[in-house]
Design an enzyme around this catalytic site. Sequence first.
Site, mmCIF file in Angstrom:
data_model
loop_
_atom_site.group_PDB
_atom_site.id
_atom_site.type_symbol
_atom_site.label_atom_id
_atom_site.label_comp_id
_atom_site.label_asym_id
_atom_site.label_seq_id
_atom_site.Cartn_x
_atom_site.Cartn_y
_atom_site.Cartn_z
ATOM 1 N N GLU A 1 14.412 -5.801 -9.322
ATOM 2 C CA GLU A 1 13.329 -5.235 -10.129
ATOM 3 C C GLU A 1 13.816 -3.962 -10.785
ATOM 4 O OE1 GLU A 1 10.163 -5.094 -6.896
ATOM 5 O OE2 GLU A 1 9.200 -6.277 -8.459
ATOM 6 N N GLY B 1 6.774 -6.525 0.210
ATOM 7 C CA GLY B 1 6.119 -6.398 1.517
ATOM 8 C C GLY B 1 7.041 -6.888 2.619
ATOM 9 N N PRO C 1 -3.765 -6.338 -5.360
ATOM 10 C CA PRO C 1 -3.352 -5.086 -4.722
ATOM 11 C C PRO C 1 -3.622 -5.181 -3.221
ATOM 12 C CG PRO C 1 -5.456 -4.780 -5.852
ATOM 13 C CD PRO C 1 -5.045 -6.210 -6.082
ATOM 14 N N TRP D 1 0.808 -1.226 0.000
ATOM 15 C CA TRP D 1 0.000 0.000 0.000
ATOM 16 C C TRP D 1 0.845 1.282 0.000
ATOM 17 C CZ3 TRP D 1 1.847 2.445 4.158
ATOM 18 C CH2 TRP D 1 2.294 1.677 5.228
ATOM 19 N N ASN D 2 2.155 1.166 0.270
ATOM 20 C CA ASN D 2 2.921 2.413 0.442
ATOM 21 C C ASN D 2 3.204 3.131 -0.884
ATOM 22 O OD1 ASN D 2 4.764 0.465 -0.317
ATOM 23 N ND2 ASN D 2 6.394 1.195 1.018
ATOM 24 N N GLU E 1 10.758 -8.611 -2.701
ATOM 25 C CA GLU E 1 11.370 -7.383 -2.173
ATOM 26 C C GLU E 1 10.796 -7.225 -0.772
ATOM 27 O OE1 GLU E 1 11.396 -3.625 -0.984
ATOM 28 O OE2 GLU E 1 10.487 -3.154 -2.939
ATOM 29 N N CYS F 1 10.205 1.006 2.161
ATOM 30 C CA CYS F 1 11.144 -0.061 2.564
ATOM 31 C C CYS F 1 12.579 0.442 2.579
ATOM 32 C CB CYS F 1 11.065 -1.217 1.589
ATOM 33 S SG CYS F 1 9.506 -2.063 1.660
HETATM 34 C C1 SIN Z 1 9.340 0.301 -1.302
HETATM 35 O O1 SIN Z 1 9.111 0.942 -0.307
HETATM 36 O O2 SIN Z 1 9.184 -0.930 -1.318
HETATM 37 C C2 SIN Z 1 9.809 0.898 -2.595
HETATM 38 C C3 SIN Z 1 10.394 2.230 -2.461
HETATM 39 C C4 SIN Z 1 10.936 2.776 -3.748
HETATM 40 O O3 SIN Z 1 10.811 2.185 -4.821
HETATM 41 O O4 SIN Z 1 11.538 3.828 -3.684
#
Ligand code: SIN
Length: 469
Positions: free
Chosen positions: A446, A215, A161, A136-137, A237, A271
């Site tokens: 990715e 996640g 999603p 969701w972020n 990831e 993340c």
């Molecule tokens: C994520 O928080 O998993 C991705 C962050 C990003 O692509 O900058």
Amino acid sequence: MGLTERGRYHKNPATTEVLGTVPDLGVEETRVAIDAAGAAFKSWSKTTAKQRHDVLKKFYDLMLENTEDLSRIITLENGKTLAEAKSEHIYSASFLEWFAEEAVRVYGEVIPSPFPDIRNITIKQPVGVCSLLTPWNFPSAMITRKLAPALAAGCTVVIKPPAETPFSALALVELANRAGVPPGVINVVTTDKNVKEVGDELAQHKVVKKVSFTGSTNVAKLLMQRASSTLKKVSLEAGGNSPFIVFDDADIDKAVEGAIVSKFRASGQTCVCANRIYVQSSIYAEFASRLADKVDKFKIGNGLDEGVTHGPLIHERAIEKVQRHVEDACSKGAEILVGGKRATDLPGTFFQPTVLSNVSNDTQIMDEETFGPVAALIKFETENEVIDICNSSDVGLAGYFFSRDVGRVWKVAEALELGMIGVNTGLISQACIPFGGVKESGLGREGGPHGIDEYMETKFIAFGGLAGK
Ligand code: SIN
């Protein structure tokens, strides 16, 4: 796919207002979606790379034409400010552009054989139906980071999603349809109550050949277990606990700016957000006071309102975790320089942007991602000491350090056990880079030149009986 009567309400985390409903689908509908993707794979995998390039390029153009609407949807369902939502939207679209261009640059090889009558070649082929499970972020960008390479490679997909932010996913699929993606190539399963069962089905179903997930590390491990039943390819990831190091030779203003970008992007809910900020002792006091001054000027609120710099956290559980981390750090000697509490004067799930000083190494913040707006500062003395502390973590997604000594830059960049490193910058994310982690932060990369390989198999073909030709 048939809709069901079951619906789930979705609320704006900044205002608690209901935004709308989506179907709460289950295992049965997931199987329908997988079958649809399986049927569509037969024809989509036979399209030419140029045809897929053209569809992706059209999809990209449509995203740019709809920037205002799609950015607004991101702000409404996720809470991030409109400026941040626009930047996520552009980032999201950039994966379509990048992989449109990669689609036509997938090459095989000719491998010299030791045998005179044999010629060896390899070709690349799409893996098949892919399950894409997204967080969701980044309600939009984490979908296109998986969807674009999958489509470019010739795969078909089922997207799950997150329960918190389903609307961006549905809007993206509408644009994909308008761009000419044929029916069945992209399928979406919205779910909330049945998230575990749907996730298990997406990871286990025989027709699915690849699972891509972004996640938490715990869920990544469960999905990998499920996917192992049929030995599917996986890209994971998972969580990070990013260190951010400021050495005594750093440009302090730049380091403060970098810490703000890295720590407070999306209100600390990425993340790759800095989670533990190590500052060398001789510059510690100056760095802490400059950072605290800047953070004190942030304005939290509804991301659609003028002047708001930071939005809410996604839900109550997020607030509870951040609160727990702050209380734990303070009980072990940390001092609050700014913030430190839930913001109770606003209707949604807001936490005050916070700077904690003198955080000790035995705190929960040092062990697990806070996923919130808390900058935890720790003093260190030597280069080797800080490298050892950073590497003691079980995870290794991203990290950052600031230094102007080129020898130190090489030494530290090579020594840190991380998948991605920002040197003198707090922002590393771009479509053209290999995004991913080491240790328990996941598997695979990715984006970038490597991203499409995750959705392809390499097939070897030996041409025999050629002697004397
Ligand atoms: C994520 O928080 O998993 C991705 C962050 C990003 O692509 O900058």
